[in-house]
Design an enzyme around this catalytic site. Sequence first.
Site, PDB file in Angstrom:
ATOM      1  N   ARG A  37       0.816  -1.224   0.000  1.00  0.00           N
ATOM      2  CA  ARG A  37       0.000   0.000   0.000  1.00  0.00           C
ATOM      3  C   ARG A  37       0.847   1.270   0.000  1.00  0.00           C
ATOM      4  O   ARG A  37       0.407   2.310  -0.482  1.00  0.00           O
ATOM      5  CB  ARG A  37      -0.930  -0.022   1.221  1.00  0.00           C
ATOM      6  CG  ARG A  37      -1.984   1.079   1.223  1.00  0.00           C
ATOM      7  CD  ARG A  37      -2.954   0.857   2.388  1.00  0.00           C
ATOM      8  NE  ARG A  37      -4.070   1.772   2.346  1.00  0.00           N
ATOM      9  CZ  ARG A  37      -4.329   2.696   3.266  1.00  0.00           C
ATOM     10  NH1 ARG A  37      -3.514   2.823   4.311  1.00  0.00           N
ATOM     11  NH2 ARG A  37      -5.370   3.477   3.166  1.00  0.00           N
ATOM     12  N   LEU A  62      -7.947   6.994  -0.952  1.00  0.00           N
ATOM     13  CA  LEU A  62      -7.560   5.605  -0.790  1.00  0.00           C
ATOM     14  C   LEU A  62      -8.337   5.061   0.402  1.00  0.00           C
ATOM     15  O   LEU A  62      -8.180   5.554   1.527  1.00  0.00           O
ATOM     16  CB  LEU A  62      -6.049   5.534  -0.536  1.00  0.00           C
ATOM     17  CG  LEU A  62      -5.366   4.200  -0.485  1.00  0.00           C
ATOM     18  CD1 LEU A  62      -5.495   3.463  -1.816  1.00  0.00           C
ATOM     19  CD2 LEU A  62      -3.894   4.391  -0.153  1.00  0.00           C
ATOM     20  N   SER A  63      -9.199   4.094   0.165  1.00  0.00           N
ATOM     21  CA  SER A  63     -10.017   3.538   1.247  1.00  0.00           C
ATOM     22  C   SER A  63      -9.151   2.776   2.243  1.00  0.00           C
ATOM     23  O   SER A  63      -8.016   2.402   1.952  1.00  0.00           O
ATOM     24  CB  SER A  63     -11.083   2.600   0.684  1.00  0.00           C
ATOM     25  OG  SER A  63     -12.015   3.313  -0.090  1.00  0.00           O
ATOM     26  N   ALA A  64      -9.705   2.532   3.414  1.00  0.00           N
ATOM     27  CA  ALA A  64      -9.004   1.776   4.459  1.00  0.00           C
ATOM     28  C   ALA A  64      -8.784   0.338   3.998  1.00  0.00           C
ATOM     29  O   ALA A  64      -9.626  -0.240   3.307  1.00  0.00           O
ATOM     30  CB  ALA A  64      -9.819   1.795   5.751  1.00  0.00           C
ATOM     31  N   TYR A  68     -11.031  -2.764   1.525  1.00  0.00           N
ATOM     32  CA  TYR A  68     -10.561  -3.531   0.373  1.00  0.00           C
ATOM     33  C   TYR A  68     -10.533  -5.029   0.669  1.00  0.00           C
ATOM     34  O   TYR A  68     -10.896  -5.849  -0.176  1.00  0.00           O
ATOM     35  CB  TYR A  68      -9.176  -3.062  -0.068  1.00  0.00           C
ATOM     36  CG  TYR A  68      -9.159  -1.678  -0.659  1.00  0.00           C
ATOM     37  CD1 TYR A  68     -10.116  -1.266  -1.575  1.00  0.00           C
ATOM     38  CD2 TYR A  68      -8.165  -0.768  -0.313  1.00  0.00           C
ATOM     39  CE1 TYR A  68     -10.090   0.004  -2.126  1.00  0.00           C
ATOM     40  CE2 TYR A  68      -8.130   0.507  -0.863  1.00  0.00           C
ATOM     41  CZ  TYR A  68      -9.094   0.880  -1.771  1.00  0.00           C
ATOM     42  OH  TYR A  68      -9.063   2.136  -2.312  1.00  0.00           O
TER      43      TYR A  68
END
Length: 128
Positions: A37, A62-64, A68
């Site tokens: 990441r 950017l999602s946690a 994802y």
Amino acid sequence: MAWRSGGSNNDEMVDNLKRFGVISTETVERGFRTVDRRFFVPKGNEESAHSDQPLKVGNVHLSAPHIYGSALEALELTENSSLSFLNVGSGTGYLSCIVAEILGSKSVNFGEYISCFIEETNEVLFRI
């Protein structure tokens, strides 16, 4: 345990995603371990790369990681398949890269292209 799955590096983050039940399959685990990441966080946020939180700077979101992980487990992706994947709202490309890693070279991976992301995403792909 969402939001508690962060770590000081990518492997520790993945270990915690597994420990809290976010990641349950070896397929998703391998995808997360292969695609770090830290290459996808908005510039200036590198110290938060492996925290289990969303990151947003300007138009970059950017999602946690737990989001994802949950999505990838629900998709039940088949390794090295010829599946197609469309990621509307692909942003930094992190999720798309994990999916590409899981599906392999026979798959087709689509995402939308927004000019402000193209240059930064290309830089990321050349680094990894």
